[in-house]
Every structure is written in structure tokens, then in C-alpha cells.
Design a protein around this motif. Structure first.
Motif, PDB file in Angstrom:
ATOM      1  N   ARG A 230     -69.096  22.766   2.336  1.00 30.65           N
ATOM      2  CA  ARG A 230     -68.653  23.467   1.138  1.00 30.65           C
ATOM      3  C   ARG A 230     -67.177  23.255   0.816  1.00 30.65           C
ATOM      4  O   ARG A 230     -66.806  23.155  -0.355  1.00 30.65           O
ATOM      5  CB  ARG A 230     -69.001  24.951   1.247  1.00 30.65           C
ATOM      6  CG  ARG A 230     -70.501  25.176   1.077  1.00 30.65           C
ATOM      7  CD  ARG A 230     -70.929  26.609   1.245  1.00 30.65           C
ATOM      8  NE  ARG A 230     -72.395  26.706   1.070  1.00 30.65           N
ATOM      9  CZ  ARG A 230     -73.102  27.793   1.313  1.00 30.65           C
ATOM     10  NH1 ARG A 230     -72.489  28.896   1.735  1.00 30.65           N
ATOM     11  NH2 ARG A 230     -74.417  27.784   1.131  1.00 30.65           N
ATOM     12  N   ASP A 231     -66.333  23.182   1.804  1.00 23.88           N
ATOM     13  CA  ASP A 231     -64.918  22.916   1.523  1.00 23.88           C
ATOM     14  C   ASP A 231     -64.754  21.519   0.919  1.00 23.88           C
ATOM     15  O   ASP A 231     -63.984  21.334  -0.037  1.00 23.88           O
ATOM     16  CB  ASP A 231     -64.079  23.034   2.799  1.00 23.88           C
ATOM     17  CG  ASP A 231     -63.903  24.477   3.234  1.00 23.88           C
ATOM     18  OD1 ASP A 231     -64.168  25.391   2.412  1.00 23.88           O
ATOM     19  OD2 ASP A 231     -63.520  24.702   4.399  1.00 23.88           O
TER      20      ASP A 231
ATOM     21  N   GLN B 297     -65.927  21.559  -2.639  1.00 24.01           N
ATOM     22  CA  GLN B 297     -64.942  22.140  -3.543  1.00 24.01           C
ATOM     23  C   GLN B 297     -63.836  21.154  -3.862  1.00 24.01           C
ATOM     24  O   GLN B 297     -63.344  21.086  -4.995  1.00 24.01           O
ATOM     25  CB  GLN B 297     -64.341  23.409  -2.925  1.00 24.01           C
ATOM     26  CG  GLN B 297     -63.358  24.123  -3.831  1.00 24.01           C
ATOM     27  CD  GLN B 297     -63.951  24.486  -5.179  1.00 24.01           C
ATOM     28  OE1 GLN B 297     -65.026  25.100  -5.241  1.00 24.01           O
ATOM     29  NE2 GLN B 297     -63.285  24.121  -6.262  1.00 24.01           N
TER      30      GLN B 297
ATOM     31  N   ALA C  62     -74.043  21.814  -2.438  1.00 21.16           N
ATOM     32  CA  ALA C  62     -73.577  22.395  -1.178  1.00 21.16           C
ATOM     33  C   ALA C  62     -73.392  23.909  -1.260  1.00 21.16           C
ATOM     34  O   ALA C  62     -73.636  24.631  -0.289  1.00 21.16           O
ATOM     35  CB  ALA C  62     -72.263  21.740  -0.754  1.00 21.16           C
ATOM     36  N   ALA C  63     -72.983  24.409  -2.424  1.00 21.93           N
ATOM     37  CA  ALA C  63     -72.696  25.839  -2.554  1.00 21.93           C
ATOM     38  C   ALA C  63     -73.944  26.700  -2.476  1.00 21.93           C
ATOM     39  O   ALA C  63     -73.857  27.896  -2.153  1.00 21.93           O
ATOM     40  CB  ALA C  63     -71.958  26.103  -3.861  1.00 21.93           C
ATOM     41  N   THR C  64     -75.102  26.133  -2.721  1.00 20.90           N
ATOM     42  CA  THR C  64     -76.324  26.942  -2.810  1.00 20.90           C
ATOM     43  C   THR C  64     -77.441  26.500  -1.868  1.00 20.90           C
ATOM     44  O   THR C  64     -78.497  27.140  -1.836  1.00 20.90           O
ATOM     45  CB  THR C  64     -76.875  26.902  -4.253  1.00 20.90           C
ATOM     46  OG1 THR C  64     -77.132  25.542  -4.628  1.00 20.90           O
ATOM     47  CG2 THR C  64     -75.881  27.520  -5.229  1.00 20.90           C
ATOM     48  N   THR C  65     -77.219  25.436  -1.124  1.00 19.12           N
ATOM     49  CA  THR C  65     -78.306  24.874  -0.313  1.00 19.12           C
ATOM     50  C   THR C  65     -78.119  25.202   1.163  1.00 19.12           C
ATOM     51  O   THR C  65     -77.092  24.839   1.761  1.00 19.12           O
ATOM     52  CB  THR C  65     -78.358  23.346  -0.487  1.00 19.12           C
ATOM     53  OG1 THR C  65     -78.555  23.041  -1.869  1.00 19.12           O
ATOM     54  CG2 THR C  65     -79.497  22.747   0.328  1.00 19.12           C
ATOM     55  N   PRO C  66     -79.097  25.893   1.794  1.00 20.36           N
ATOM     56  CA  PRO C  66     -79.012  26.169   3.236  1.00 20.36           C
ATOM     57  C   PRO C  66     -78.887  24.875   4.033  1.00 20.36           C
ATOM     58  O   PRO C  66     -79.568  23.885   3.734  1.00 20.36           O
ATOM     59  CB  PRO C  66     -80.332  26.885   3.532  1.00 20.36           C
ATOM     60  CG  PRO C  66     -80.761  27.470   2.221  1.00 20.36           C
ATOM     61  CD  PRO C  66     -80.303  26.489   1.182  1.00 20.36           C
TER      62      PRO C  66
ATOM     63  N   GLU D  35     -73.734  24.368   4.431  1.00 18.37           N
ATOM     64  CA  GLU D  35     -72.555  25.235   4.517  1.00 18.37           C
ATOM     65  C   GLU D  35     -71.314  24.521   5.047  1.00 18.37           C
ATOM     66  O   GLU D  35     -70.206  24.729   4.517  1.00 18.37           O
ATOM     67  CB  GLU D  35     -72.857  26.470   5.385  1.00 18.37           C
ATOM     68  CG  GLU D  35     -73.837  27.442   4.771  1.00 18.37           C
ATOM     69  CD  GLU D  35     -75.290  27.098   5.091  1.00 18.37           C
ATOM     70  OE1 GLU D  35     -76.175  27.912   4.776  1.00 18.37           O
ATOM     71  OE2 GLU D  35     -75.516  26.021   5.679  1.00 18.37           O
ATOM     72  N   PRO D  36     -71.433  23.664   6.093  1.00 23.80           N
ATOM     73  CA  PRO D  36     -70.215  22.993   6.589  1.00 23.80           C
ATOM     74  C   PRO D  36     -69.572  22.042   5.586  1.00 23.80           C
ATOM     75  O   PRO D  36     -68.427  21.621   5.785  1.00 23.80           O
ATOM     76  CB  PRO D  36     -70.745  22.210   7.813  1.00 23.80           C
ATOM     77  CG  PRO D  36     -71.994  22.910   8.212  1.00 23.80           C
ATOM     78  CD  PRO D  36     -72.602  23.379   6.931  1.00 23.80           C
TER      79      PRO D  36
END
Length: 210
Positions: A186-187, A190, A176-180, A183-184
Motif C-alpha cells: 500500500r505504501d 500510494q 492494493a488499497a482494497t485487496t486482501p 497490504e504490504p
């Protein structure tokens, strides 16, 4: 005391599954300083692709008629099985690739089963941590629910066939941190990361105390 540690990532420098396993191993070694740690890294030191075929056909061939390659493959399977059976505790770091386990890991499992026999409980009662990482999300309600064909297989082999006392630590959404487009997520990713690292510390301490 002997800890068996296996890794299967093809990217050891940035492996999410190895990060979890490293923490669990550190907890175990801090409780057992000087104890033996047997390491095998399938991603950087892959087993021969034809070894399982040779071991299987060698097993059906009278000993006097076996080729040198068949004998070598059978000896490899026996040695791999012995590594597992000799463990007092085990940690396996096995990521999901293309919705399943890697060819490297599958070759290892097949060779171990050839060396030990298909029903031998190699890890019976042995405290074992499985650290697995998945690039996407495969839980209930996700678009690819049911596409994780790795974790159920790992549980069948480790817990059902080899009868390990198994703890599974699964981290999802590692991409998720690097894949277009992710983005939604990413939280949530984490949070998965934080939870996995916390679980690794706990599992490692439990492993050390078993």
C-alpha cells in the motif's frame, strides 16, 4: 484548437486512468479556454460489437452490393478515424483489463484502422498523453513481470502506427488499497498514485504548450 479525449474504463465513477486524464485535460483547457474538446467514452457508450466485422467485409464488397449494415459500419469507421486525425492534441485513458486492453478499446482501434487504412499515421507529430492504470504490479522482478500485454500494444498503435508524439503515464497497484493480501504494497501504491498525478500535471502543461 481541438483536443481529442478518449476513455475506456468500465467504472467511470472511480476510474484511476480517468483521474490522470482529467488532470492533464484541465491543464490543457486552462491554457486554451473555449477550445474544442471532442470526447468519446467507450466504457459507457460502447461501439457495436459487430461493427468491425461489418466494416471489414464491407470493404471487400463492391459498393453496390453492400448491405445497409456494412455501409453504416464503414461510415462509423471513417467518422472515428476523422475524430483522431482532426486532433491538435490527444489524451487517452485506457486501463488494463485481464492483462490486456478491453474489447471496447480494441473494437475502436480496429474500426479506426479500417476507416483510415492500416498504415495511416493519424496522429503524426500530435502531442498525445496515454494514461493507463493497472491493478497489480508488472515491473521487473515482480511475480507477474511480462503479464502487461496492454501498454506495449498501446504504444505500438499510438506511437508506431499512428506516429503520435507520445507521453505515457502508468499507475500500477491500484487495487492494493482494497485487496486482501496486498497490504504490504500500500505504501508503494500510494507513491505510484502520487507520481502519476504529478506526471499528469506536467504532461498536461506540456500538451498545452505544444
Amino acid at each position: 484548437m481541438n483536443l481529442f479525449r478518449l476513455d475506456a474504463s468500465i467504472l467511470p465513477g472511480s476510474s484511476a486512468s480517468s483521474e490522470i486524464a482529467d488532470i492533464a485535460q484541465a491543464e490543457w483547457t486552462s491554457a486554451h479556454p473555449g477550445a474544442t474538446v471532442t470526447r468519446r467514452h467507450l466504457g459507457t457508450d460502447a461501439l457495436p460489437a459487430d461493427a468491425w466485422t461489418l466494416a471489414t467485409t464491407g470493404g471487400f464488397t463492391p459498393e453496390a452490393d453492400r448491405t445497409p449494415a456494412q455501409r453504416e459500419a464503414l461510415a462509423l469507421g471513417a467518422a472515428l478515424a476523422e475524430e483522431v486525425q482532426n486532433a491538435d492534441a490527444a489524451i487517452l485513458a485506457v486501463p488494463l483489463y485481464n492483462y490486456g486492453v478491453s474489447q471496447h478499446f480494441k473494437t475502436w482501434v480496429d474500426l479506426v484502422i479500417t476507416g483510415a487504412g492500416p498504415t495511416t499515421p493519424l496522429l503524426k507529430g500530435t502531442p498525445t498523453v496515454l494514461a493507463t492504470a493497472l491493478g497489480g504490479g508488472y515491473g521487473p522482478g515482480t511475480p507477474r513481470e511480462g503479464w502487461d500485454h496492454s501498454t506495449p500494444y498501446l504504444e505500438r498503435v499510438l506511437a508506431d502506427i499512428w506516429q503520435a508524439d507520445l507521453t505515457v503515464i502508468k499507475r500500477e497497484l491500484t487495487l492494493a488499497a482494497t485487496t486482501p493480501g496486498m497490504e504490504p504494497l500500500r505504501d508503494l501504491a500510494q507513491q505510484h498514485h502520487t507520481n502519476a498525478l504529478t506526471a499528469a500535471h506536467t504532461a498536461g502543461r506540456t500538451l498545452a504548450g505544444s
